[in-house]
Design an enzyme around this catalytic site. Structure first.
Site, PDB file in Angstrom:
ATOM      1  N   ASN A 241      39.551  40.115  32.671  1.00 17.91           N
ATOM      2  CA  ASN A 241      39.638  39.607  34.034  1.00 17.91           C
ATOM      3  C   ASN A 241      38.243  39.635  34.643  1.00 17.91           C
ATOM      4  O   ASN A 241      37.796  40.649  35.183  1.00 17.91           O
ATOM      5  CB  ASN A 241      40.621  40.451  34.849  1.00 17.91           C
ATOM      6  CG  ASN A 241      42.039  40.299  34.366  1.00 17.91           C
ATOM      7  OD1 ASN A 241      42.690  39.288  34.633  1.00 17.91           O
ATOM      8  ND2 ASN A 241      42.523  41.292  33.632  1.00 17.91           N
ATOM      9  N   GLU A 242      37.551  38.519  34.533  1.00 14.69           N
ATOM     10  CA  GLU A 242      36.156  38.424  34.952  1.00 14.69           C
ATOM     11  C   GLU A 242      36.058  38.247  36.478  1.00 14.69           C
ATOM     12  O   GLU A 242      37.074  38.049  37.159  1.00 14.69           O
ATOM     13  CB  GLU A 242      35.496  37.226  34.250  1.00 14.69           C
ATOM     14  CG  GLU A 242      35.446  37.339  32.732  1.00 14.69           C
ATOM     15  CD  GLU A 242      34.374  38.290  32.222  1.00 14.69           C
ATOM     16  OE1 GLU A 242      33.883  39.127  32.998  1.00 14.69           O
ATOM     17  OE2 GLU A 242      34.026  38.196  31.028  1.00 14.69           O
TER      18      GLU A 242
END
Length: 639
Positions: free
Chosen positions: A162-163
């Site tokens: 989850n950037e």
């Protein structure tokens, strides 16, 4: 009262944090918590649903779970697992696949039912991914959700993949990887260009539903993002900050990962301190930098308004504290890194005697010596110290394939010009080209290619050391066995590595040893090499009298620099010496322009070194000390 003090110390922290002495102790704690959960579920004839992570962080956790299975009978028959993520596209049998990682580190060594193992599928077509992700979520939900989710954290603040920009309610999905994430993975893939640009990841919202969330982080590389996550504002730019909203999360850190948290980095802001020399120096320098005032201009109000009133009361007046710290900083500066002969050395970092010292500069790779302390190297040689350099590894994994071909081509052309037989050399060359044409990312080179690449770096190292002023008999190539695996992942250290180091030390009997003390290099070689030197010196100290007079100095350069308050010897460089150092670095042509393992710093090695040396000099200047062109910094390790 103790609880109140703890709350005061941690008042900057917005979620629970437990700090352990080292990663091993932390990992054992996490593994035992998982083991306890599994046993409790077994008693109730229920399944334990685990969310698992990959990467270097959880490896010791998995190793302890395997040990508990083999030695204590911990069964995993009631365990169902869901992994956080997988690269896309990715074949499950690829070396970089998280399927391979989990099998090698956990699943192949325990009694888990493989039907209970769930890992995102990197072989799906793009059209199949949405349905797969929905089913992944449904599977977790049908089992009642995750009992424990363990996490690492990326330097972008990602959890799973989850950037930055991820939503707090996001579910399992296909994502695009951040460039920093791909750079960090480059070593495993043999270069960033081979790292997939996408991944399938469990979402932040899915992670949040776990009944217990444990985020683990080790080493100083993670310290900046840990501080942002634990003490910063909640932001989509740092997805891990969403964990501040959870009532079921705990961060498990080692001391290095926690070192920038306020209670450790600037403890005077949250509690009374024991004002020893070390913390006093750090605090005064911090105050000077915070207020952008030279040390000698700091006032009592400055101390009182920035959490240092206790120091002012206990050791004041503050001007006396300022003078004391200023003098101590000034005494770290020396133009004589080998000690100044016939001089009062009571206020100098190095001893005056013996006037001519034997020194060994240990260089983990064939260019660390000139990159990190090239100016001091040249100064020691110019001042007629008896200097040796020891290249601990060949560095043969950090040479481009086309460079290796070019050198063999030169040898063929040279041999033909000299009228020598080139039949075998041409056959070797052709086999190299054939291999390289089919070579997979991170595939181990053939022994012949490894030899060519090692010789390239050896020749460059000899040229660099000669330029610094050494004769050939003072240049040593150790080729420590742990490194010579031909791959980025090295072999374990063995007795042979320590014995080879002891033999060189016994031969030279140095008064000074210089060793790489920047342990954040992306390949992890520096810390291994340092520990080998340390073990060799400790063993020799039991039988060799000269060791008690041997000082071990740590240098840094390509990857990080010491903090100003840590520095014990600062060697100033003139503009001409900076230029000489740069020329020594230029001898390492295979590392110029774009290196094979550049880390996440886009600058060339000579640029990094030059900038950091100038920054060190500027740091001293800003504190009110003399202004130099550049400085190389050292810290003495007292073993």
């Amino acid at each position: 009262m103790a609880r109140l003090n703890l709350l005061e110390e941690t008042r900057f922290e917005k979620l629970p944090v437990s700090v352990f002495e080292n990663p091993k102790a932390a990992s054992l704690s996490v593994a035992h918590r998982i083991g306890k959960l599994i046993k409790e579920k077994q008693k109730n004839n229920a399944q334990a649903v685990l969310g698992l992570a990959t990467g270097a962080t959880p490896i010791a956790v998995y190793a302890e779970l395997v040990r508990m299975h083999k030695e204590e009978g911990l069964s995993f028959k009631n365990v169902v697992t869901f992994n956080l993520d997988e690269y896309y596209p990715m074949q499950p049998n690829a070396a970089q696949s998280y399927v391979t990682f989990m099998n090698e580190n956990l699943f192949d060594h325990i009694d888990i039912d493989k039907d209970n193992v769930n890992i995102p599928d990197g072989t799906l077509s793009l059209e199949e991914i949405p349905a797969f992700c929905l089913n992944y979520e449904k599977k977790i939900g049908d089992l009642g959700g995750l009992d424990i989710q363990i996490l690492g954290i990326g330097r972008t603040g990602h959890i799973g993949f989850n950037e930055p920009g991820s939503a707090p309610n996001s579910g399992t999905r296909l994502v695009t990887l951040d460039d920093l994430t791909r750079r960090d993975a480059a070593r495993d893939f043999g270069g960033k260009s081979f790292v997939p640009t996408k991944a399938i990841t469990m979402g932040v919202g899915t992670i949040f539903k776990a009944r217990e969330i444990i985020l683990m982080a080790w080493n100083k590389k993670k310290a900046p993002i840990i501080k942002k996550t634990v003490e910063g504002e909640i932001s989509s730019e740092v997805p891990a900050t969403y964990l501040q909203l959870s009532q079921h999360v705990e961060f498990i850190l080692d001391q290095d990962a926690a070192c920038l948290l306020t209670r450790f980095d600037t403890p005077w802001l949250v509690k009374d301190c024991v004002w020893d020399e070390k913390i006093t120096r750090k605090a005064v320098i911090w105050l000077s930098n915070t207020l952008k005032k030279p040390v000698l201009k700091l006032t009592e109000d400055d101390y009182n308004n920035h959490g240092m009133a206790q120091l002012a009361v206990e050791r004041g007046p503050v001007y006396n504290i300022n003078i004391d710290i200023f003098n101590k900083l000034q005494h770290t500066i020396t133009g004589w890194p080998g000690g100044k002969p016939n001089a009062d050395d009571s206020q100098r970092p190095e001893r005056a005697e013996p006037a001519k010292k034997r020194s060994i500069i240990f260089s983990p790779h064939p260019d660390d010596d000139v990159i990190s302390m090239g100016g001091t190297f040249i100064r020691l040689a110019d001042q007629k110290q008896d200097v040796h350099v020891a290249y601990q590894t060949s560095g043969n994994t950090a040479v481009w394939d086309d460079d290796a071909l070019r050198f063999v081509e030169f040898n063929i052309d040279f041999s033909e010009k000299m009228g020598l037989d080139t039949k075998e050399l041409k056959a070797l060359y052709q086999s190299m080209r054939t291999f390289m044409g089919k070579k997979k990312p991170n595939q181990i080179d053939t022994p012949e290619i490894q030899t060519v690449k090692g010789l390239i770096r050896k020749g460059e190292a000899i040229a660099g050391a000669r330029y610094c002023g050494l004769d050939d008999d003072h240049i040593h190539f150790m080729a420590l066995p742990f490194y010579e695996s031909g791959k980025s992942q090295k072999n374990p250290v063995t007795e042979a590595d320590v014995v080879l180091t002891m033999e060189l030390l016994q031969k030279v009997k140095p008064h000074q040893v210089f060793a790489a003390g920047d342990f954040e290099d992306p390949h992890g070689t520096h810390i291994v090499c340092f520990n080998i030197i340390l073990e060799a010196l400790k063993r020799l100290a039991k039988t060799e009298d000269w060791v008690k007079d041997c000082w071990l100095w740590m240098y840094r350069g390509a990857w990080q620099e010491f903090e100003t308050h840590e520095i014990e010897m600062a060697v100033p460089l003139s503009p001409q010496e900076v230029e000489r150092k740069k020329m020594a670095i230029f001898k390492h042509q295979s590392q110029k322009d774009t290196a094979v393992f550049p880390g996440d710093d886009p600058r060339e090695f000579w640029q990094r070194a030059e900038d950091r040396n100038r920054e060190t000099a500027q740091a001293y200047d800003s504190l009110g000390l003399a202004e130099y062109e550049a400085m190389e910094a050292f810290v003495r390790y007292k073993f």
